[in-house]
Scaffold this motif. Structure first.
Motif, PDB file in Angstrom:
ATOM      1  N   PRO A 195       0.818  -1.219   0.000  1.00 19.09           N
ATOM      2  CA  PRO A 195       0.000   0.000   0.000  1.00 19.09           C
ATOM      3  C   PRO A 195       0.849   1.265   0.000  1.00 19.09           C
ATOM      4  O   PRO A 195       1.924   1.300   0.613  1.00 19.09           O
ATOM      5  N   PRO A 196       0.387   2.305  -0.681  1.00 13.06           N
ATOM      6  CA  PRO A 196       1.070   3.603  -0.626  1.00 13.06           C
ATOM      7  C   PRO A 196       0.807   4.275   0.713  1.00 13.06           C
ATOM      8  O   PRO A 196       0.135   3.716   1.589  1.00 13.06           O
ATOM      9  N   GLN A 197       1.320   5.475   0.877  1.00 10.07           N
ATOM     10  CA  GLN A 197       1.051   6.233   2.095  1.00 10.07           C
ATOM     11  C   GLN A 197      -0.462   6.385   2.287  1.00 10.07           C
ATOM     12  O   GLN A 197      -1.210   6.556   1.327  1.00 10.07           O
ATOM     13  N   GLU A 198      -0.902   6.347   3.531  1.00 12.53           N
ATOM     14  CA  GLU A 198      -2.337   6.352   3.800  1.00 12.53           C
ATOM     15  C   GLU A 198      -3.007   7.629   3.321  1.00 12.53           C
ATOM     16  O   GLU A 198      -4.156   7.601   2.856  1.00 12.53           O
ATOM     17  N   TYR A 199      -2.309   8.765   3.397  1.00 10.73           N
ATOM     18  CA  TYR A 199      -2.926  10.010   2.948  1.00 10.73           C
ATOM     19  C   TYR A 199      -3.167   9.990   1.441  1.00 10.73           C
ATOM     20  O   TYR A 199      -4.116  10.592   0.948  1.00 10.73           O
ATOM     21  N   VAL A 200      -2.311   9.280   0.700  1.00  7.76           N
ATOM     22  CA  VAL A 200      -2.516   9.139  -0.746  1.00  7.76           C
ATOM     23  C   VAL A 200      -3.734   8.266  -1.014  1.00  7.76           C
ATOM     24  O   VAL A 200      -4.615   8.626  -1.812  1.00  7.76           O
ATOM     25  N   LEU A 201      -3.810   7.127  -0.345  1.00  7.47           N
ATOM     26  CA  LEU A 201      -4.922   6.215  -0.575  1.00  7.47           C
ATOM     27  C   LEU A 201      -6.243   6.825  -0.108  1.00  7.47           C
ATOM     28  O   LEU A 201      -7.281   6.637  -0.743  1.00  7.47           O
ATOM     29  N   ASP A 202      -6.211   7.582   0.970  1.00  6.29           N
ATOM     30  CA  ASP A 202      -7.424   8.269   1.434  1.00  6.29           C
ATOM     31  C   ASP A 202      -7.948   9.227   0.363  1.00  6.29           C
ATOM     32  O   ASP A 202      -9.151   9.318   0.116  1.00  6.29           O
ATOM     33  N   TYR A 203      -7.033   9.959  -0.245  1.00  7.34           N
ATOM     34  CA  TYR A 203      -7.420  10.934  -1.270  1.00  7.34           C
ATOM     35  C   TYR A 203      -8.049  10.226  -2.476  1.00  7.34           C
ATOM     36  O   TYR A 203      -9.101  10.642  -2.982  1.00  7.34           O
ATOM     37  N   ILE A 204      -7.408   9.166  -2.954  1.00  5.98           N
ATOM     38  CA  ILE A 204      -7.923   8.420  -4.104  1.00  5.98           C
ATOM     39  C   ILE A 204      -9.289   7.817  -3.778  1.00  5.98           C
ATOM     40  O   ILE A 204     -10.236   7.915  -4.562  1.00  5.98           O
ATOM     41  N   ALA A 205      -9.386   7.180  -2.610  1.00  3.19           N
ATOM     42  CA  ALA A 205     -10.644   6.530  -2.237  1.00  3.19           C
ATOM     43  C   ALA A 205     -11.771   7.535  -2.082  1.00  3.19           C
ATOM     44  O   ALA A 205     -12.919   7.269  -2.475  1.00  3.19           O
ATOM     45  N   HIS A 206     -11.469   8.692  -1.500  1.00  2.86           N
ATOM     46  CA  HIS A 206     -12.489   9.728  -1.311  1.00  2.86           C
ATOM     47  C   HIS A 206     -13.136  10.114  -2.636  1.00  2.86           C
ATOM     48  O   HIS A 206     -14.357  10.324  -2.706  1.00  2.86           O
ATOM     49  N   HIS A 207     -12.337  10.188  -3.688  1.00  5.48           N
ATOM     50  CA  HIS A 207     -12.858  10.603  -4.994  1.00  5.48           C
ATOM     51  C   HIS A 207     -13.316   9.415  -5.844  1.00  5.48           C
ATOM     52  O   HIS A 207     -13.640   9.594  -7.023  1.00  5.48           O
ATOM     53  N   SER A 208     -13.347   8.215  -5.250  1.00  4.79           N
ATOM     54  CA  SER A 208     -13.776   7.020  -5.978  1.00  4.79           C
ATOM     55  C   SER A 208     -15.208   6.622  -5.677  1.00  4.79           C
ATOM     56  O   SER A 208     -15.718   5.676  -6.270  1.00  4.79           O
ATOM     57  N   ILE A 209     -15.860   7.317  -4.742  1.00  9.59           N
ATOM     58  CA  ILE A 209     -17.217   6.960  -4.349  1.00  9.59           C
ATOM     59  C   ILE A 209     -18.154   8.144  -4.555  1.00  9.59           C
ATOM     60  O   ILE A 209     -17.722   9.297  -4.604  1.00  9.59           O
ATOM     61  N   ARG A 210     -19.442   7.819  -4.694  1.00  9.93           N
ATOM     62  CA  ARG A 210     -20.458   8.869  -4.796  1.00  9.93           C
ATOM     63  C   ARG A 210     -21.681   8.476  -3.973  1.00  9.93           C
ATOM     64  O   ARG A 210     -21.972   7.289  -3.777  1.00  9.93           O
ATOM     65  N   ALA A 211     -22.358   9.492  -3.495  1.00 10.87           N
ATOM     66  CA  ALA A 211     -23.601   9.261  -2.754  1.00 10.87           C
ATOM     67  C   ALA A 211     -24.718   8.961  -3.736  1.00 10.87           C
ATOM     68  O   ALA A 211     -24.896   9.662  -4.739  1.00 10.87           O
ATOM     69  N   VAL A 212     -25.476   7.906  -3.477  1.00 13.87           N
ATOM     70  CA  VAL A 212     -26.630   7.535  -4.285  1.00 13.87           C
ATOM     71  C   VAL A 212     -27.768   7.222  -3.321  1.00 13.87           C
ATOM     72  O   VAL A 212     -27.585   7.184  -2.096  1.00 13.87           O
ATOM     73  N   GLU A 213     -28.949   6.998  -3.869  1.00 13.90           N
ATOM     74  CA  GLU A 213     -30.089   6.672  -3.024  1.00 13.90           C
ATOM     75  C   GLU A 213     -29.807   5.387  -2.244  1.00 13.90           C
ATOM     76  O   GLU A 213     -29.475   4.354  -2.826  1.00 13.90           O
ATOM     77  N   GLY A 214     -29.848   5.477  -0.955  1.00  9.17           N
ATOM     78  CA  GLY A 214     -29.640   4.301  -0.121  1.00  9.17           C
ATOM     79  C   GLY A 214     -28.243   4.127   0.411  1.00  9.17           C
ATOM     80  O   GLY A 214     -27.981   3.206   1.182  1.00  9.17           O
ATOM     81  N   GLY A 215     -27.300   4.990   0.000  1.00 10.17           N
ATOM     82  CA  GLY A 215     -25.954   4.841   0.531  1.00 10.17           C
ATOM     83  C   GLY A 215     -24.893   5.386  -0.392  1.00 10.17           C
ATOM     84  O   GLY A 215     -25.086   6.402  -1.071  1.00 10.17           O
TER      85      GLY A 215
END
Length: 310
Positions: A195-215
């Motif tokens: 795994p890369p540095q956690e701050y890098v993975l946090d940034y990537i993961a944050h922009h990999s998800i979207r809010a939709v109906e139900g979650g």
């Protein structure tokens, strides 16, 4: 109306270095175009600087433009910098189906639009592309070489005529998560690596998800399958690439072996490489970001010098 994403706050934020904080603080503008039969999204950091040549970053399979969010800002002094989302990924639209030409046609469509907003003498675009994005960029420039000044390709696996296509390493579903934190816990890099540095993975993961109906769910379209998006004609395709290429690969890549990198180099007409990143794994911009920035700066400076009239 498109809602602005929530601000990025990493639980590892206290450990993020100044260079990373400074880069992600340079918020890009989200732009959309209707092209290639879809709504394509891209980020731009300095859109008003049309006197500068375009530098376009292209992500890998099921990834998105923000994979370059802490890399791209370092090049705004010399280029008009952008990063795109290909169809079915990031914030671009989904399609009913995908073909092996969908993503290369996306790149061509955006390149055509960008070339019209740049002065003619600097209109060809330089592309920096990772993994599957590199494969699509190879195909794009093999079809429309006049649109591209140079390719910088990072750890791309090319499917040659006698090489089997790697299968998807894990089943992908449209699972919903109750909250963003739950989705973040499930975020994994594929192919897997240290795994890369956690701050890098946090940034990537944050922009990999979207809010939709139900979650919350991943942004990419689960109908996008690797087997439907590749052609096994790598040798023929690379033979048609006349655009100059710089090819980078990771010393510890899980995808590109030294032998495979050498085969790619041998198939290209105008190439520099392989440039092996010491200790680098497949996801080079994540595990070796400072090294990648330094290499890209050196390559782009060399490109500029080569382009100067004698």
């Amino acid at each position: 109306m498109t809602l602005a994403p929530a601000p990025f706050i990493s639980k590892a934020d206290d450990f993020a270095p100044d260079w990373f904080r400074s880069a992600i603080a340079q918020t890009p503008r989200s732009c959309y175009i209707e092209a290639n039969g879809n709504r394509l999204h891209y980020l731009t950091w300095n859109p008003e600087e049309i006197h500068k040549p375009v530098l376009l970053f292209v992500h890998g399979f099921r990834a998105h433009a923000r994979w370059w969010g802490f890399i791209a800002p370092f090049f705004t002094q010399t280029h008009r910098v952008m990063a795109m989302d290909m169809s079915g990924m990031g914030d671009s639209g989904w399609r009913d189906s995908y073909t092996p030409f969908t993503m290369s046609d996306d790149i061509i469509a955006l390149a055509e639009v960008l070339s019209k907003s740049t002065t003619p003498e600097i209109s060809p675009i330089t592309v920096v592309a990772h993994s599957y994005g590199g494969l699509c960029s190879f195909r794009a420039t093999s079809q429309r070489p006049e649109l591209f000044a140079r390719l910088v390709i990072m750890d791309t696996f090319v499917i040659f005529e006698n090489v089997n296509l790697p299968t998807d390493p894990a089943p992908i579903t449209g699972r919903l998560y109750a909250d963003a934190a739950s989705a973040r816990k499930r975020y994994r890099l594929l192919p897997e690596q240290s795994p890369p540095q956690e701050y890098v993975l946090d940034y990537i993961a944050h922009h990999s998800i979207r809010a939709v109906e139900g979650g919350y769910r991943w942004k990419f379209d689960t109908r996008l399958q690797a087997q439907d998006s590749h052609l096994c004609d790598g040798g023929e395709m690379l033979a048609r690439v006349t655009t100059p290429v710089d090819y980078l690969c990771g010393e510890r890549s899980a995808l590109v072996t030294p032998e495979h990198a050498a085969r790619i180099i041998d198939a290209l007409q105008d190439v520099r490489g392989p440039i092996v990143v010491p200790g680098g794994q497949h996801h080079l911009m994540l595990d070796q970001p400072i090294t990648v920035i330094g290499i890209l700066r050196a390559l782009l400076a060399a490109h500029k010098q080569e382009a100067q009239p004698i």
